[in-house]
Enzyme design. Structure first.
Site, PDB file in Angstrom:
ATOM      1  N   GLN A  17       0.847  -1.196   0.066  1.00 13.82           N
ATOM      2  CA  GLN A  17       0.083  -0.037  -0.058  1.00 13.82           C
ATOM      3  C   GLN A  17       0.909   1.250   0.112  1.00 13.82           C
ATOM      4  O   GLN A  17       0.362   2.264  -0.110  1.00 13.82           O
ATOM      5  CB  GLN A  17      -0.961   0.110   1.300  1.00 13.82           C
ATOM      6  CG  GLN A  17      -0.155   0.218   2.584  1.00 13.82           C
ATOM      7  CD  GLN A  17      -0.957  -0.041   3.957  1.00 13.82           C
ATOM      8  OE1 GLN A  17      -1.314  -1.082   4.142  1.00 13.82           O
ATOM      9  NE2 GLN A  17      -1.235   1.316   4.230  1.00 13.82           N
ATOM     10  N   CYS A  26      -4.837   0.685   4.163  1.00  9.95           N
ATOM     11  CA  CYS A  26      -5.012  -0.754   4.187  1.00  9.95           C
ATOM     12  C   CYS A  26      -6.240  -1.082   4.394  1.00  9.95           C
ATOM     13  O   CYS A  26      -6.663  -2.234   4.004  1.00  9.95           O
ATOM     14  CB  CYS A  26      -4.282  -0.803   5.810  1.00  9.95           C
ATOM     15  SG  CYS A  26      -5.039   0.185   7.167  1.00  9.95           S
ATOM     16  N   HIS A 189      -4.794  -0.380  12.202  1.00 13.20           N
ATOM     17  CA  HIS A 189      -4.305  -0.882  10.780  1.00 13.20           C
ATOM     18  C   HIS A 189      -5.391  -2.204  10.414  1.00 13.20           C
ATOM     19  O   HIS A 189      -5.953  -2.931  11.418  1.00 13.20           O
ATOM     20  CB  HIS A 189      -2.980  -1.791  10.978  1.00 13.20           C
ATOM     21  CG  HIS A 189      -2.362  -2.253   9.725  1.00 13.20           C
ATOM     22  ND1 HIS A 189      -2.499  -1.521   8.535  1.00 13.20           N
ATOM     23  CD2 HIS A 189      -1.850  -3.724   9.328  1.00 13.20           C
ATOM     24  CE1 HIS A 189      -1.655  -2.488   7.561  1.00 13.20           C
ATOM     25  NE2 HIS A 189      -1.471  -3.535   8.061  1.00 13.20           N
ATOM     26  N   ASN A 210      -1.022  -9.235   4.958  1.00 11.92           N
ATOM     27  CA  ASN A 210      -0.855  -7.684   5.223  1.00 11.92           C
ATOM     28  C   ASN A 210      -0.503  -7.210   3.988  1.00 11.92           C
ATOM     29  O   ASN A 210      -0.650  -7.836   2.852  1.00 11.92           O
ATOM     30  CB  ASN A 210       0.452  -7.712   5.988  1.00 11.92           C
ATOM     31  CG  ASN A 210       0.582  -6.317   6.804  1.00 11.92           C
ATOM     32  OD1 ASN A 210      -0.234  -5.423   6.520  1.00 11.92           O
ATOM     33  ND2 ASN A 210       1.468  -6.040   7.531  1.00 11.92           N
TER      34      ASN A 210
END
Length: 247
Positions: A17, A26, A189, A210
């Site tokens: 990202q 995110c 996050h 992630n």
């Protein structure tokens, strides 16, 4: 080593990202990764895999929370996967071939045009909006809390998104089952929780995608200790969406 592992992802692309510039997106990556995986699961892993476009969410998700009236989605300044799923349910979102990730939001809230959804370019012609592009929708969406409920949702229908805290040690993670010892919790996050498992040593963990690139962690993924609300994963916001079958 890993054992007794349930991985419900269909291994859509891992992303970063933070390039070509830093962007706090995110939430858009987690939402599109989880829903893309669910679509690909329902399509029995047939190719080509669907890769929903996070950039469209960064451009276009500006809806306010119906209870508070506040808008929690601000493009590259953070957002909310629940709002992302609500947008996809109402408006739909295209494949990434319609809108590449540029790590940049619109100039002003609500400034979402056809060019921000699907576009094409050609020599001597410039760029233009593609009319009526193929879109993917969410049939329904909601939230789930608690380890057992999270596991049941993942096992039944596929990956979910969750919000976690990010202590410094997580940013430096290189592998293994991460276990924060600082007590960190907070809505910092968003990630995709694609599965869960137990190591040969008996440590329960969540399997998490992630959005920091494949050079981070375990090729862009990490395992987080499960069942003790580490990083707030089991008590904060976890969201899910089911794809609308249009194929």
């Amino acid at each position: 080593m890993l054992s007794r592992k349930r991985d419900c992802s269909r291994r859509t692309d891992n992303r970063n990202q933070h390039i070509p510039q830093y962007c706090g997106s995110c939430w858009a990556h987690a939402a599109t990764s989880a829903l893309s995986d669910r679509i690909n699961i329902l399509r029995n892993g047939s190719t080509p895999f669907v890769h929903l476009a996070p950039q469209v969410l960064i451009h276009c998700v500006t809806a306010a929370d119906p209870k508070s009236g506040l808008n929690h989605s601000h493009g590259c300044s953070g957002g909310d996967t629940t709002a992302a799923f609500a947008y996809i349910a109402e408006k739909g979102v295209p494949d990434e071939s319609c809108q590449n990730y540029i790590a940049q939001g619109v100039a002003a809230p609500g400034e979402c045009t056809d060019m921000h959804i699907c576009m094409n370019c050609a020599p001597g012609k410039g760029c233009w909006a593609v009319q009526d592009p193929p879109l993917w929708f969410a049939e329904e969406h909601g939230q789930v809390f608690g380890s057992e409920n999270m596991m049941a949702e993942i096992a039944a229908r596929g990956p979910i998104t969750c919000t976690i805290a990010v202590p410094a040690a997580l940013e430096e993670y290189t592998g293994g089952v991460f276990h924060d010892t600082t007590g960190a919790k907070g809505l910092e996050h968003d990630i995709e929780v694609a599965g869960y498992g137990t190591t040969d040593e008996g440590v329960d963990y969540w399997l998490i995608r992630n959005s920091w690139g494949v050079y981070w962690g375990e090729q862009g993924w990490f395992r987080l200790v499960r069942g003790i609300d580490n990083l707030g994963i089991e008590s904060q916001e976890c969201s899910w969406a089911t794809p609308k079958v249009t194929w």
